[in-house]
Design a protein around this motif. Structure first.
Motif, PDB file in Angstrom:
ATOM      1  N   VAL A 181     -96.267 -40.628 -32.023  1.00 31.53           N
ATOM      2  CA  VAL A 181     -94.880 -41.090 -31.917  1.00 31.53           C
ATOM      3  C   VAL A 181     -94.130 -40.814 -33.219  1.00 31.53           C
ATOM      4  CG1 VAL A 181     -93.430 -43.149 -31.733  1.00 31.53           C
ATOM      5  CG2 VAL A 181     -95.333 -42.832 -30.148  1.00 31.53           C
ATOM      6  N   LEU A 182     -94.742 -41.142 -34.334  1.00 38.07           N
ATOM      7  CA  LEU A 182     -94.076 -40.927 -35.621  1.00 38.07           C
ATOM      8  C   LEU A 182     -93.932 -39.444 -35.936  1.00 38.07           C
ATOM      9  CD1 LEU A 182     -95.669 -43.790 -37.746  1.00 38.07           C
ATOM     10  CD2 LEU A 182     -93.331 -43.638 -36.904  1.00 38.07           C
ATOM     11  N   ARG A 183     -94.887 -38.639 -35.498  1.00 39.14           N
ATOM     12  CA  ARG A 183     -94.736 -37.192 -35.703  1.00 39.14           C
ATOM     13  C   ARG A 183     -93.560 -36.662 -34.890  1.00 39.14           C
ATOM     14  NH1 ARG A 183     -99.275 -35.473 -33.766  1.00 39.14           N
ATOM     15  NH2 ARG A 183     -98.486 -34.591 -31.824  1.00 39.14           N
ATOM     16  N   SER A 184     -93.396 -37.171 -33.671  1.00 34.17           N
ATOM     17  CA  SER A 184     -92.261 -36.752 -32.851  1.00 34.17           C
ATOM     18  C   SER A 184     -90.934 -37.200 -33.448  1.00 34.17           C
ATOM     19  CB  SER A 184     -92.407 -37.321 -31.433  1.00 34.17           C
ATOM     20  OG  SER A 184     -93.591 -36.864 -30.820  1.00 34.17           O
ATOM     21  N   MET A 185     -90.972 -38.276 -34.231  1.00 33.66           N
ATOM     22  CA  MET A 185     -89.747 -38.772 -34.875  1.00 33.66           C
ATOM     23  C   MET A 185     -89.572 -38.198 -36.271  1.00 33.66           C
ATOM     24  SD  MET A 185     -89.804 -42.714 -33.532  1.00 33.66           S
ATOM     25  CE  MET A 185     -88.043 -42.948 -33.754  1.00 33.66           C
ATOM     26  N   ASN A 186     -90.377 -37.157 -36.601  1.00 33.64           N
ATOM     27  CA  ASN A 186     -90.208 -36.374 -37.828  1.00 33.64           C
ATOM     28  C   ASN A 186     -90.501 -37.182 -39.096  1.00 33.64           C
ATOM     29  OD1 ASN A 186     -89.708 -33.887 -39.010  1.00 33.64           O
ATOM     30  ND2 ASN A 186     -87.561 -34.378 -39.425  1.00 33.64           N
ATOM     31  N   LEU A 187     -91.438 -38.101 -39.027  1.00 31.72           N
ATOM     32  CA  LEU A 187     -91.820 -38.828 -40.229  1.00 31.72           C
ATOM     33  C   LEU A 187     -92.405 -37.901 -41.277  1.00 31.72           C
ATOM     34  CD1 LEU A 187     -92.395 -41.496 -41.790  1.00 31.72           C
ATOM     35  CD2 LEU A 187     -94.600 -41.572 -40.589  1.00 31.72           C
ATOM     36  N   GLN A 188     -93.051 -36.807 -40.857  1.00 34.23           N
ATOM     37  CA  GLN A 188     -93.710 -35.906 -41.798  1.00 34.23           C
ATOM     38  C   GLN A 188     -92.737 -35.326 -42.824  1.00 34.23           C
ATOM     39  OE1 GLN A 188     -93.753 -35.559 -38.510  1.00 34.23           O
ATOM     40  NE2 GLN A 188     -92.932 -33.573 -37.891  1.00 34.23           N
ATOM     41  N   THR A 189     -91.476 -35.177 -42.434  1.00 34.80           N
ATOM     42  CA  THR A 189     -90.492 -34.643 -43.389  1.00 34.80           C
ATOM     43  C   THR A 189     -90.293 -35.609 -44.553  1.00 34.80           C
ATOM     44  OG1 THR A 189     -89.339 -33.418 -41.650  1.00 34.80           O
ATOM     45  CG2 THR A 189     -88.113 -33.869 -43.661  1.00 34.80           C
ATOM     46  N   SER A 190     -90.174 -36.898 -44.253  1.00 38.52           N
ATOM     47  CA  SER A 190     -90.035 -37.893 -45.323  1.00 38.52           C
ATOM     48  C   SER A 190     -91.278 -37.932 -46.199  1.00 38.52           C
ATOM     49  CB  SER A 190     -89.779 -39.279 -44.726  1.00 38.52           C
ATOM     50  OG  SER A 190     -88.584 -39.303 -43.984  1.00 38.52           O
ATOM     51  N   LEU A 191     -92.452 -37.833 -45.571  1.00 35.59           N
ATOM     52  CA  LEU A 191     -93.695 -37.924 -46.327  1.00 35.59           C
ATOM     53  C   LEU A 191     -93.863 -36.726 -47.258  1.00 35.59           C
ATOM     54  CD1 LEU A 191     -96.121 -39.212 -43.538  1.00 35.59           C
ATOM     55  CD2 LEU A 191     -94.939 -40.533 -45.295  1.00 35.59           C
ATOM     56  N   VAL A 192     -93.549 -35.535 -46.766  1.00 31.18           N
ATOM     57  CA  VAL A 192     -93.696 -34.339 -47.599  1.00 31.18           C
ATOM     58  C   VAL A 192     -92.673 -34.345 -48.729  1.00 31.18           C
ATOM     59  CG1 VAL A 192     -93.542 -31.819 -47.621  1.00 31.18           C
ATOM     60  CG2 VAL A 192     -94.709 -32.985 -45.744  1.00 31.18           C
ATOM     61  N   GLU A 193     -91.440 -34.734 -48.425  1.00 32.30           N
ATOM     62  CA  GLU A 193     -90.412 -34.745 -49.470  1.00 32.30           C
ATOM     63  C   GLU A 193     -90.649 -35.841 -50.495  1.00 32.30           C
ATOM     64  OE1 GLU A 193     -86.362 -34.337 -48.528  1.00 32.30           O
ATOM     65  OE2 GLU A 193     -86.659 -32.910 -46.881  1.00 32.30           O
ATOM     66  N   SER A 194     -91.373 -36.903 -50.104  1.00 30.55           N
ATOM     67  CA  SER A 194     -91.668 -37.955 -51.080  1.00 30.55           C
ATOM     68  C   SER A 194     -92.578 -37.450 -52.192  1.00 30.55           C
ATOM     69  CB  SER A 194     -92.347 -39.143 -50.372  1.00 30.55           C
ATOM     70  OG  SER A 194     -93.659 -38.805 -49.950  1.00 30.55           O
ATOM     71  N   LEU A 195     -93.328 -36.376 -51.922  1.00 28.38           N
ATOM     72  CA  LEU A 195     -94.198 -35.813 -52.950  1.00 28.38           C
ATOM     73  C   LEU A 195     -93.411 -35.104 -54.038  1.00 28.38           C
ATOM     74  CD1 LEU A 195     -96.973 -34.355 -50.609  1.00 28.38           C
ATOM     75  CD2 LEU A 195     -97.016 -36.505 -51.877  1.00 28.38           C
ATOM     76  N   ASN A 196     -92.125 -34.875 -53.794  1.00 23.05           N
ATOM     77  CA  ASN A 196     -91.268 -34.250 -54.815  1.00 23.05           C
ATOM     78  C   ASN A 196     -90.678 -35.267 -55.783  1.00 23.05           C
ATOM     79  OD1 ASN A 196     -91.571 -31.608 -53.762  1.00 23.05           O
ATOM     80  ND2 ASN A 196     -90.012 -32.027 -52.207  1.00 23.05           N
ATOM     81  N   ILE A 197     -90.930 -36.548 -55.563  1.00 28.77           N
ATOM     82  CA  ILE A 197     -90.404 -37.572 -56.466  1.00 28.77           C
ATOM     83  C   ILE A 197     -91.025 -37.400 -57.851  1.00 28.77           C
ATOM     84  CG2 ILE A 197     -90.337 -40.048 -56.936  1.00 28.77           C
ATOM     85  CD1 ILE A 197     -90.158 -40.552 -53.968  1.00 28.77           C
ATOM     86  N   ASP A 198     -90.199 -37.276 -58.856  1.00 26.13           N
ATOM     87  CA  ASP A 198     -90.659 -37.114 -60.237  1.00 26.13           C
ATOM     88  C   ASP A 198     -90.578 -38.467 -60.929  1.00 26.13           C
ATOM     89  OD1 ASP A 198     -91.293 -36.383 -62.783  1.00 26.13           O
ATOM     90  OD2 ASP A 198     -89.644 -34.955 -63.045  1.00 26.13           O
ATOM     91  N   TYR A 199     -91.737 -39.121 -61.119  1.00 26.21           N
ATOM     92  CA  TYR A 199     -91.716 -40.463 -61.692  1.00 26.21           C
ATOM     93  C   TYR A 199     -91.407 -40.457 -63.189  1.00 26.21           C
ATOM     94  CZ  TYR A 199     -96.607 -38.930 -62.185  1.00 26.21           C
ATOM     95  OH  TYR A 199     -97.754 -38.204 -62.429  1.00 26.21           O
ATOM     96  N   ASN A 200     -91.377 -39.277 -63.811  1.00 22.96           N
ATOM     97  CA  ASN A 200     -90.990 -39.169 -65.220  1.00 22.96           C
ATOM     98  C   ASN A 200     -89.562 -38.665 -65.383  1.00 22.96           C
ATOM     99  OD1 ASN A 200     -93.436 -40.037 -66.428  1.00 22.96           O
ATOM    100  ND2 ASN A 200     -94.361 -38.036 -66.031  1.00 22.96           N
TER     101      ASN A 200
END
Length: 495
Positions: A181-200
């Motif tokens: 269900v979450l894959r159909s609602m495109n959750l993967q886009t949020s998860l992949v883009e969250s890896l671009n967060i630069d904590y520094n």
């Protein structure tokens, strides 16, 4: 208007399929390529349609657990991706972006907790109404299987009693239906883009105080760790999600392997005591995401995993004082035999990494299993990995072990030590290390050329007696018992 642009309509009603097939018969590569392209464009739409329909997950009702209804769920996921893409604004306090956004920070953490709870919650299905009674909600019991012990943040208003049964507590294995269900609602886009967060990010030119830089890093680290937890639950036991996330996110996950990174450049007025408030361990747990993506996924392990990933995990494992107790070791166990089928390429890469001179901790840990050097804490795990590396007659990796002094003779010396211990205790030693070494010896003897003189050694026959003795005694006891029962039965018949 689309029908007017159809190739058959433009050609005046001619049968274009026959014409294009005829064009394929000409000895002209350019004509053949263009005719084949037109045919694929005409009939390839069905394949794309089937693929698109395959990504759809049907819900019988708009009611969903945790989020209450599909509309609220869609709204939460849509706002989540907006917050991920705008982390430079609310996650940093500066004259340009303005003050922190603690409300947005809390929304991200709360939404991730809801997603975890939804994935671990039993799906609800509606029963078709019958004449005798109305329909009702029932729980489906199927869920994805995984050996990974999930540790996730799940917020709930209901307290679980300490003595309550396991059925009343939250599951630790996600349900495949909710993952879909979450894959159909495109959750993967949020998860992949969250890896671009630069904590520094706050250390890269933001105009703010040192305390605000520390606070910004804490905010973004907390957010990214929570997204890592969601990633683990999202891919566990779901091959489609595993493949999707691994193919899209592996370059970003590689950047988060190991310890967290400190800022490359420190501000001139940044105090030393503030530097002590910037932790680098534990890391982001990106290793667990990679491991869960590869677990029981033969396609990824055999076709997609690169040697670079092996080397990277080897360096991470080498940083542990005792690699045998590290959870990262499971990566190598999985990629060698993801589905009880050995992958020769991965077996060779694993042995190359563990016997590399550039990774002394790993090399010493493997040698200690054969009684060379200081012993490691969990030799059975290393021995089990070596069994996976030479499984299914991989003579290349078995020969590599032999050349590195990890021979059958060294293995027999370790077994001899266990046999001595058994003689002293007059009992079978329940040791996983002994069991794995016996298995490793059996595999090596099956693959490599065995010197016949090895059977003259006393330890070999003591080993046979060790393994076969209890079995013979057990079979003898069963036979004696059957004989006694038979004699008693005959005696009763005579009486």
């Amino acid at each position: 208007d689309g029908a007017a642009l159809d190739l058959g309509t433009l050609s005046g009603g001619q049968n274009m399929d026959v014409i294009l097939v005829d064009c394929l018969m000409y000895d002209d590569d350019n004509l053949f390529a263009k005719a084949l392209t037109l045919l694929d464009r005409t009939y390839g739409q069905r394949r794309k349609l089937i693929d698109a329909v395959g990504d759809v997950t049907l819900l019988q009702e708009e009611i969903v657990p945790i989020f209450d209804n599909v509309a609220d769920m869609t709204s939460c996921l849509g706002y989540l991706i907006f917050l991920v893409r705008s982390f430079e604004v609310w996650g940093v306090s500066s004259r340009v972006s303005g003050p922190f956004g603690p409300d947005k920070y809390n929304v991200v953490l709360e939404t991730c907790s809801k997603i975890n709870a939804f994935l671990l919650h039993q799906p609800l299905e509606y029963v078709t109404p019958t004449r005798g009674g109305g329909g009702g909600l029932v729980s489906t019991l199927s869920h994805g299987a995984s050996a990974f012990n999930l540790s996730v943040h799940v917020e709930s208003n209901e307290e679980v009693e300490p003595n309550s049964s396991s059925e009343d507590q939250l599951n630790t294995i996600p349900y495949v239906f909710h993952q879909n269900v979450l894959r159909s609602m495109n959750l993967q886009t949020s998860l992949v883009e969250s890896l671009n967060i630069d904590y520094n990010l706050s250390f890269k030119g933001s105009i703010c105080s040192g305390e605000e830089k520390v606070q910004s890093r804490k905010y973004l680290v907390d957010v990214q760790k929570r997204f890592m937890e969601v990633l683990i639950v999202f891919v566990t036991g779901n091959e489609a999600n595993q493949t999707l996330i691994f193919n899209k996110a592996i370059p970003h996950l590689m950047n988060h392997l190991g310890a967290m990174k400190l800022p490359e450049v420190w501000p001139e007025d940044f105090k030393e005591e503030l530097k002590q408030q910037l932790p680098i361990s534990p890391g982001m747990n990106a290793e667990a995401v990679v491991i869960e993506c590869l677990r029981k996924n033969e396609h990824l392990c055999s076709e997609v995993v690169t040697r670079e990933l092996f080397v990277t995990f080897g360096h991470i494992l080498n940083e542990f004082p005792d690699p045998s107790v590290s959870p990262v070791l499971e990566f190598f166990e999985i990629v060698c035999r993801p589905c009880n089928k050995a992958i020769i390429r991965n077996q060779s890469w694993t042995v190359d990494v563990f016997l590399s001179d550039d990774l002394p901790n790993l090399k010493n840990c493997v040698a200690s299993v054969f009684g060379i050097g200081n012993p490691c804490a969990a030799p059975d795990r290393i021995a089990r990995l070596l069994c996976a590396c030479i499984a299914e007659d991989n003579i290349q990796t078995a020969s590599h072990l032999q050349r590195s002094r990890l021979t059958m003779d060294a293995n027999l010396l370790v077994i001899e030590g266990f046999i001595t211990k058994i003689k002293e205790q007059e009992d079978i030693v329940d040791d996983a290390h002994l069991g794995e070494m016996l298995q490793l010896l059996a595999l090596m003897m099956d693959i490599l050329v065995v010197d016949p003189r090895i059977f003259r050694r006393k330890v070999v026959w003591e080993m046979v007696a060790l393994v076969c003795g209890p079995l013979i005694n057990r079979l003898g006891a069963v036979t004696i018992g059957k004989t006694r029962r038979s004699l008693e039965f005959k005696k009763r018949l005579n009486t």
